[in-house]
Write a protein that holds these residues in place. Structure first.
Motif, PDB file in Angstrom:
ATOM      1  N   TYR A  83      -3.087  11.793 -17.655  1.00 27.85           N
ATOM      2  CA  TYR A  83      -3.174  12.578 -18.883  1.00 27.85           C
ATOM      3  C   TYR A  83      -3.402  14.064 -18.603  1.00 27.85           C
ATOM      4  CZ  TYR A  83      -3.826   7.964 -20.984  1.00 27.85           C
ATOM      5  OH  TYR A  83      -3.674   6.658 -21.367  1.00 27.85           O
TER       6      TYR A  83
ATOM      7  N   GLU B 107      -2.070  20.933 -27.795  1.00 30.68           N
ATOM      8  CA  GLU B 107      -1.446  20.939 -26.473  1.00 30.68           C
ATOM      9  C   GLU B 107       0.050  20.666 -26.515  1.00 30.68           C
ATOM     10  OE1 GLU B 107      -3.094  18.449 -23.516  1.00 30.68           O
ATOM     11  OE2 GLU B 107      -4.783  19.759 -23.077  1.00 30.68           O
ATOM     12  N   THR B 108       0.501  19.940 -27.516  1.00 35.44           N
ATOM     13  CA  THR B 108       1.920  19.602 -27.575  1.00 35.44           C
ATOM     14  C   THR B 108       2.794  20.812 -27.856  1.00 35.44           C
ATOM     15  OG1 THR B 108       1.742  19.050 -29.939  1.00 35.44           O
ATOM     16  CG2 THR B 108       1.370  17.277 -28.344  1.00 35.44           C
TER      17      THR B 108
ATOM     18  N   ASP C  40      -7.827  17.482 -19.000  1.00 34.05           N
ATOM     19  CA  ASP C  40      -8.088  16.337 -19.868  1.00 34.05           C
ATOM     20  C   ASP C  40      -9.277  15.547 -19.336  1.00 34.05           C
ATOM     21  OD1 ASP C  40      -7.814  13.532 -20.949  1.00 34.05           O
ATOM     22  OD2 ASP C  40      -6.144  14.472 -21.986  1.00 34.05           O
TER      23      ASP C  40
ATOM     24  N   ARG D   9      -7.060  19.339 -29.440  1.00 24.42           N
ATOM     25  CA  ARG D   9      -7.873  19.563 -28.251  1.00 24.42           C
ATOM     26  C   ARG D   9      -8.899  20.655 -28.524  1.00 24.42           C
ATOM     27  NH1 ARG D   9      -7.919  16.117 -24.547  1.00 24.42           N
ATOM     28  NH2 ARG D   9      -5.798  16.380 -23.757  1.00 24.42           N
TER      29      ARG D   9
ATOM     30  N   GLU E 223      -4.787  15.289 -27.689  1.00 26.45           N
ATOM     31  CA  GLU E 223      -3.895  16.380 -27.329  1.00 26.45           C
ATOM     32  C   GLU E 223      -3.561  17.271 -28.522  1.00 26.45           C
ATOM     33  OE1 GLU E 223      -3.619  13.317 -26.449  1.00 26.45           O
ATOM     34  OE2 GLU E 223      -2.980  13.075 -24.369  1.00 26.45           O
TER      35      GLU E 223
END
Length: 568
Positions: A186, A265-266, A179, A247, A244
């Protein structure tokens, strides 16, 4: 008893008159292999010092046979001697100078500490601190996972931390990223650009090397995702940009083209397989003649440096655009990938990108800053925003430059090869050691810089410095032509007085009026210290003026609450 004598320097004067010591014997009479074998047992520092004594020892100490033995003694597990013109000397010095140093901002411990050094590491090329740990990439593509140890003080606060043990995360790595925000909390995932051998297609024999991006959890080092590209595509750098859920991974090819793909990313930790689309970035699509050499990014912008030293910018949010350029006139929210060219007087070598400000270093070693200057993070001596690159005149030829959330750091080298760390901007939280109130100009920080420091990074808790000397990589700064030197007075066409394009004379008059308006001597001293902090002086000059003002203040007023610190 053997008396040393250098054949190039001749016998020692008066040696024949000395009795009882025998005739001097030249080292040239010894077999070269024996001399090299003896010298290889010396420490690296002594080998370098011995090589500077005379021409004969310079040739002996510079032989690859000496450095091969030294390298095997320093890194017995190293199987490859590296690459380059002088592979063994380069490998030995890389492993002798490697080190990761840090200074914690909190607690009572304010000295520089060193982390554990992996024995398998072939020098240090890059490092990145994450939320809990530190990752280091060496010169043969091995990525190390350094695990931190937190040591608590008697008050229950974290006093300092160090990387106490390590494991090998992966091999064959080219680059890695996380990140791009300055706050390490983060940085949950680590993206690694690597080369892997893939099995051949059915009906063919052998395997092919393909580039891939592997995603690891920074907390445990577990791989959670992998994407593989076609064998015809070869990349050399990866950066991240965006939130996120959206990304964007930007990949730089060996040919200087930029490709991008979007990842959520989640959903990376969910066990499922899906396909992502790799597309050519607009900077390479609209400007196909450009060959990008390197790139930098933060959460909402990306900066590209071409092989010709040009700089192009992508800004994705209006707030950051306003901070960087001072206006929203050319911002198009529907076309955020449109590259914007920065107007610069010379070729740019490297850059540093913060949240809303940036720094650039050109081929002459000049530093240019641009963007938001609310905390004085541009180092221009004031707190006025700059919508275009502005030169910091009292700094030049830096080794490394780093831009944080609201402060900047510069690693510089003196004429005696000693290094010092300069900083400006907000000093809250100890991010500018020795200057808790911050500074609008670059000031020397209270940090002992390692002799071979080459890069730096600052987080909320720690200041990190990477030490590794590569004999094949050194700053290739050029001397500025005399006609382009900034700051030399030019004669006026009228009375012959020097010009004052920057309004320095008017600024000095304003400073004098501010000092005159102060009611007491104490207030005038404080105002003078504040003005010295504003003026674009070198760090050594500022330290001198502050010390002199402290001496005068102590001599003038015996009572009071004691002498103020230079930070005030």
């Amino acid at each position: 008893m053997v008396k040393r004598s250098c054949p190039s320097c001749g016998p020692e004067p008066g040696g024949e008159e000395k009795k009882g010591r025998g005739n001097p014997i030249s080292f040239q009479l010894f077999p070269p292999e024996l001399v090299e074998h003896i010298i290889s047992f010396l420490p690296v520092r002594d080998v370098v010092a011995l090589g500077q004594t005379c021409h004969y020892f310079h040739e002996v100490c510079d032989a690859e046979g000496v450095w091969r033995r030294i390298c095997r003694r320093l890194s017995p597990r190293l199987r490859e001697q590296g690459s380059g013109v002088r592979p063994w000397k380069r490998a030995a010095i890389l492993n002798y100078t490697k080190g990761l140093y840090f200074q914690a901002f909190g607690g009572r411990r304010r000295c520089l500490s060193k982390s554990v050094a992996p024995l398998l590491a072939h020098g240090y090329r890059r490092f990145l601190p994450t939320k809990d740990h530190v990752f280091i990439l060496d010169y043969v593509g091995t990525l190390f996972f350094l695990k931190n140890a937190l040591v608590s003080s008697t008050l229950g606060q974290i006093q300092w931390k160090r990387a106490c043990r390590y494991v090998v995360l992966c091999r064959g790595a080219k680059d890695f990223a996380s990140d791009p925000r300055c706050d390490t909390v983060y940085r949950k995932y680590l993206y690694v650009l690597a080369t892997r051998e893939q099995p051949g297609v059915v009906g063919t024999t052998g395997s092919r090397a393909c580039d891939c991006v592997e995603v690891y959890l920074q907390s445990s080092g577990q791989r959670v995702f992998k994407m593989t590209f076609h064998h015809s595509m070869s990349f050399k750098q990866i950066v991240l940009v965006g939130q996120e859920t959206q990304r964007a991974l930007l990949l730089l090819t060996e040919e200087g083209k930029i490709y991008s793909l979007v990842v959520n990313e989640t959903q990376l930790d969910q066990p499922r397989s899906y396909t992502v689309q790799l597309a050519l970035r607009k900077v390479s699509r609209c400007l196909p003649h450009l060959r990008v050499a390197c790139m930098a990014s933060n959460q909402s912008s990306t900066l590209y440096i071409t092989d010709q030293g040009g700089v192009y910018f992508e800004v994705h949010t209006p707030g950051v655009y306003r901070d960087l350029f001072g206006t929203l006139q050319a911002f198009d929210p529907l076309d955020q990938q449109m590259p914007l060219a920065l107007s610069l007087p010379a070729k740019i070598l490297f850059c540093a990108l913060g949240y809303n400000h940036l720094g650039l270093v050109d081929e002459f070693g000049r530093i240019f800053m641009q963007g938001n200057n609310r905390y004085g993070q541009l180092g221009t001596g004031d707190k006025m925003d700059r919508g275009e690159p502005t030169q910091v005149h009292y700094l030049q030829r830096p080794i490394a430059l780093w831009c944080g959330l609201n402060h900047s750091l510069v690693l510089s080298q003196g004429s005696d090869f000693s290094k010092e760390l300069l900083g400006c901007g907000c000093g809250a939280g100890g991010r500018l050691p020795g200057w808790p109130k911050g500074s609008a100009s670059f000031v020397k920080l209270h940090v002992k810089v390692p002799l071979c420091a080459c890069s730096l990074c600052s987080t909320r808790e720690c200041l990190y410095m990477l030490s590794s000397h590569d004999i094949e990589h050194h700053p290739s700064y050029r001397d500025l032509p005399a006609s382009r030197v900034v700051g030399t007075p030019e004669p006026s066409l009228g009375a012959g007085a020097p010009q004052d394009p920057g309004g320095a004379a008017r600024a000095c008059e304003e400073y004098l009026s501010q000092i005159h308006s102060c009611p007491t001597l104490q207030d005038r001293m404080e105002k003078m210290k504040e003005i010295v902090g504003w003026m674009p002086l070198m760090a050594a000059q500022k330290d001198f003026f502050w010390e002199a003002l402290d001496m005068l203040q102590r001599a003038a007023g015996g009572g009071g609450s004691g002498p103020p610190t230079p930070e005030s």
